[in-house]
Each structure stands twice: as C-alpha cells, then as structure tokens.
Scaffold this active site. Structure first.
Site, PDB file in Angstrom:
ATOM      1  CD  GLU A 177      -3.186  -1.110   1.971  1.00 29.98           C
ATOM      2  OE1 GLU A 177      -3.228  -0.274   2.880  1.00 29.98           O
ATOM      3  OE2 GLU A 177      -4.112  -1.932   1.754  1.00 29.98           O
ATOM      4  CD  GLU A 308      -3.462  -6.348   2.875  1.00 32.13           C
ATOM      5  OE1 GLU A 308      -4.372  -5.613   3.323  1.00 32.13           O
ATOM      6  OE2 GLU A 308      -2.256  -6.120   3.026  1.00 32.13           O
TER       7      GLU A 308
HETATM    8  O1  AHR Z   1      -5.195  -6.243   6.769  1.00 31.79           O
HETATM    9  C1  AHR Z   1      -5.127  -5.092   7.544  1.00 31.79           C
HETATM   10  C2  AHR Z   1      -4.490  -3.925   6.805  1.00 31.79           C
HETATM   11  O2  AHR Z   1      -5.295  -3.564   5.727  1.00 31.79           O
HETATM   12  C3  AHR Z   1      -3.147  -4.185   6.171  1.00 31.79           C
HETATM   13  O3  AHR Z   1      -2.097  -4.041   7.078  1.00 31.79           O
HETATM   14  C4  AHR Z   1      -3.083  -3.129   5.111  1.00 31.79           C
HETATM   15  O4  AHR Z   1      -2.285  -3.513   4.015  1.00 31.79           O
HETATM   16  C5  AHR Z   1      -4.537  -2.913   4.734  1.00 31.79           C
HETATM   17  O5  AHR Z   1      -4.874  -1.581   4.713  1.00 31.79           O
END
Ligand code: AHR
Length: 512
Positions: A177, A308
């Site tokens: 990110e 994710e």
């Molecule tokens: O999964 C939780 C958080 O969500 C992670 O650390 C980040 O990459 C995302 O914003």
C-alpha cells in the site's frame, strides 16, 4: 417458502484457464492476535506447540491445503526490519508496533519461525519486504539470507543462526500500500522505486522469485497503469522475465451503507444485501485492472494478485479496536464463496489471492483464545469445501434461467452464483444462494462427460447472523446434502439441487 427456479449448463469438456491454487492463499500480519496468540505461543506455553507454533492452528489449517502464506504485513511490512527477528530470541530488540495498537513487538516470531510455519503448513512463503522505511540493501540481503546456497556474508549469518540449507521462497512483495501506510507515494514515484528494488532482488541458485509490486486500492486504475508503464520501459525489460512479475491490489468488503464499519454479527437484511453487492463488485474491479494490463501485456505474462481481500467489520466488543478481531458469520462465508466464483472466472489474469487474515484478525479461518480454545469459522468451511478447485481447470457455467435480481438501493444483486472445475477425472461444482427469503431450485445440465455424484455438502443455518463459538462450535458447519441426478437430453446428466436461502453447496462428481 417462495422458490425460484434456475437452470445452468455446465460444459464439462470445455477447458478454461487453470485456477491457480494460489487463489486460495492466506495473509498473516503482526497485527493483534494473528501471530502472537494465534500462530505463535512460544516454546514454554502449556498450549501444545512445535517450536512455539500452535499445533491446533496448524492442524486445522493443514486440512485446507493452504498454498501460500503472506507475511509480515500489510502495513507492518513497511515498518519491519528483518535483522531484528533473527538470532537468539533474548538478544532480539523490542520495537513498538505503532501501526496496530502501539504495543511492544518482541520479534520472537521472525524469519526462521515464519519459514518453520510454512514448512508445517506445506505452504509456499510469500515474504513482503520493506520499502517504506527500509533500504534496497536490506531487502536484497534478506533474499540472500533466505535463498542463497554456498558461501556469502548472509549465508554465513543464516548458518550461524542454525539453518544450513537455503529455503525456497517463490513470492516476494515490494512494499505494501505504497499510496498509504507504505509511504504515501505518488504512483509514478512508487513505480520507479519498485523497479529499483526489484533490480536488486536476485534469483539465487535455482530459487526463482516472483516479484510483486504493491498495487492499487479497489479500482484505482491509474496506479495499475503507472506500474504497467514502468514494467514496459526499456530498462526494466532487461531482465528476461521482467523486473517484476506480478502487480497487486487490495479489496475489502464493508456493508457499504455510508455509516462506517458495522457490526460483524448484528446486521439488518439491508446491510446483508449491501455487503453482497460490495462483494460482487470485485468482478468489475478485477475486469477493470485486467483491461488496463491487457493493453500493455496482451500475452498476460504479468499476474494480477489480490494480496488482501475479505470482510472488515467493527472489532468485537471488549477487544482492542486496533487488533481488528471480529466474529465471522454465515454472511462472511457467502462473501467468500462469491469471491471464489469470481476469482475462478478471472483465473487467466488473476494468479493469487490472499484472504485477510488467517487467525483472529478480520475474516479469519480460526479464532483462538489464550486457554487453548479454537473455533473454526464459517469462512473456514468454504475454503475446505472448495479446495478441490485448487489447480483445477475451470469449465464454463452458462446461467440460462436465473432467479430474479434483488433490488438493493440503486443496485441489483444476482442472488445465484455458480462455478465449476475439473481435475483428475473429477469435477467440483460450487453454488451459492445469496437470497434471504427464497429457496433456489437449481437444475444443472452437465454436458460433455458422463457424471456421477459422489458427495454433496451444504453450509447454511437458520439465519445469516449465525456463527460459531466455543460453546456452539458447529452452529455453521457443512452437512450432507441431497441432490438428484438423472439422465438428461442428448447424453447429458441433469442434476437438481434445492438450495435453501443463504446457503453454499458443493457437489463432487466422478467423470466418465
Ligand atoms: O489487513 C489489515 C491492513 O489492511 C493491512 O495491514 C493493510 O495492508 C490494509 O490496509
């Protein structure tokens, strides 16, 4: 109860793209009780463990055939310095995890512990390096430490820390990110950095790295385009396989009712349907990223990686809100089953997807307590019921008669979702009925191969809020499901499945 009729044609002899097993991947971050209390209890714990790794968690996850585990973050990856997590534990420095709860991190779970966990799970490691607060040298040396054989400064350090042979590490993340917690960079600035870092992440011996550039949030296509431009530049193509091989994006599912995150267990029908609309929208998001990538990479050599995904609710009352510990209901299970149908559909470009996060955080597979208790979540059961799709060949499913769409504000939700695959003379069909108030009687025309059902299972409960607890661990668990098979037209087989409201079912078939 009202019933909808649905009919679909499944072409068992038409081969689509392979569904990479890595679409069933996982993500574990140093966040709340995912690592500490989840995977790791330490060697001195009364909870049964192997070298500090919690054995009940390992055993539960082994049944899922976990293909990949991403670590150490997430946002934490860009704060993590790997040398703090190797060597004798009592000498490892303590840091503060400012990202997740401002708690002390003693670094007892580090590189060797992560690799031991992957070995116990039989999972491929996906190590996410630090761009935000790290250096090119630090990341380059981590690769050398993990994967190089023979003799070198990092090999000597690894051996001094008790591990002679190099490990295999196929997947490597270049920051996380970068538009946010990874450094608040502009897309072009990060794209240049990703090229620079990737240049120094070497393939040592026969370890071939699949380097993954940190990608967009949701449908930020400008980010994907900046990375694709960077990957296509002259300097970057000097390395035969390209400077990086994958581009990620993150996609979380909220109820989407404009009031922020809502309760994991206490939700209305309206919130349930809004959740499903948001989950279904990942189809459009993947298609949009893929279209941008197609323009630069028509042969689809660069993979799209959803590193994710999952639901994000309010933390359980009484827990630290920064630990992101949430319950998991039948609604979460249906979000997962819907995602998998969509992932299968996009398998030609989508090479990996990792649910956030495996234990005790967000849409977890298992919830643990500190007294040795463990609960399998409804989402766990979807991963288990669907594991036959891993590395299978997707086959087309044509919905020729669909139940009426559900109106959700200005959106419309298709309440029935189906996907199918074949592997080793068998087929697996997955079906989700997302409707809350009506059964779907699904008739499948199975064409192209003779088919006999060997096992059908269903995951449902009396309401979508149902969930598992230590007191009621099987409130949502798969049970056997009666489906009917009979000869259909032109040598096909007709399969009839009465799917109750808010249910997920799988049918395993032997093919002739
Ligand atoms: O999964 C939780 C958080 O969500 C992670 O650390 C980040 O990459 C995302 O914003």
């Amino acid at each position: 109860m009202a019933t909808s009729d649905a009919r679909a044609v499944v072409d068992l002899d038409v081969t689509g793209p392979t569904i990479s097993r890595h679409l069933y991947g996982h993500f574990a971050e140093h966040l709340g009780r995912c690592i500490y209390g989840g995977f790791w209890v330490g060697e001195d714990s009364p909870i049964p463990n192997e070298g500090g790794l919690r054995l009940d968690v390992v055993e539960a996850l082994r049944a899922l055939d976990v293909p990949t585990l991403r670590w150490p973050g997430g946002c934490f990856a860009d704060a993590y310095h790997w040398r703090d997590g190797v060597g004798p534990k009592h000498e490892r420095p303590v840091m503060v995890n400012t990202l997740w709860g401002d708690v002390e991190e003693n670094n007892h779970f580090g590189t060797h512990e992560f690799m031991a966990l992957c070995e116990l799970l039989g999972a491929d490691p996906y190590v996410n390096g630090n761009v935000g607060s790290g250096t090119v040298r630090e990341m380059s040396e981590w690769v050398e430490y993990l994967t190089r054989d023979g003799d070198s400064p990092m090999v000597r350090l690894r051996k001094a820390n008790g591990r002679d042979a190099p490990w295999k590490v196929p997947f490597w993340g270049i920051g996380n990110e970068a538009w946010g917690c990874g450094g608040h960079l502009r897309a072009e600035a990060y794209a240049d950095l990703a090229c620079r870092y990737a240049t120094f992440l070497h393939d040592h011996g026969d370890n071939r790295l699949y380097r993954i550039a940190a990608g967009a949030s949701d449908d930020d296509l400008t980010w994907t385009e900046a990375l694709m431009k960077a990957i296509s530049c002259l300097g970057c193509t000097a390395r035969p396989r390209g400077v990086f091989q994958g581009i990620s994006f993150h996609y979380y599912t909220f109820a989407g009712d404009g009031i922020g995150k809502s309760s994991a267990t206490d939700f209305t029908d309206e919130q349930y349907y809004r959740t499903m609309v948001k989950a279904a929208d990942i189809d459009r998001v993947i298609a949009a990223h893929s279209a941008v990538m197609d323009a630069y990479d028509p042969l689809r050599q660069v993979g799209l990686v959803c590193d994710e995904w999952g639901t994000w609710w309010q933390a359980e009352p009484g827990t630290n809100p920064r630990f992101l510990h949430q319950q998991n209901t039948l609604r979460d299970a249906l979000v997962a089953s819907l995602h998998f149908d969509i992932f299968h559909k996009h398998a030609a470009r989508l090479r990996m997807a990792n649910i956030a996060q495996t234990v005790n955080v967000l849409q977890a597979m298992v919830l643990t307590d500190d007294d040795g208790g463990l609960v399998l979540t409804p989402t766990y059961h979807v991963f288990e019921m669907n594991k036959g799709h891993q590395d299978a060949t997707s086959v087309p499913v044509h919905l020729v008669e669909a139940p009426e769409a559900v109106e959700v504000g200005d959106d419309r939700l298709a309440p029935l979702s189906i996907s199918a695959s074949t592997k080793d003379g068998r087929a697996l069909v997955s079906m989700s009925n997302l409707a809350l108030d009506r059964e779907a009687t699904v008739r499948l025309d199975l064409r192209g191969r003779a088919a006999t059902a060997t096992r059908a299972r269903i995951l449902t409960a009396d309401k979508p809020q149902s969930h598992n607890t230590l007191a009621a661990p099987d409130a949502v668990a798969p049970t056997e499901f009666d489906v009917e098979l009979r000869p259909g037209a032109l040598g096909s087989t007709e399969l009839t499945a009465p799917l109750p409201p808010h249910s997920f079912a799988t049918v395993e078939l032997v093919l002739g």
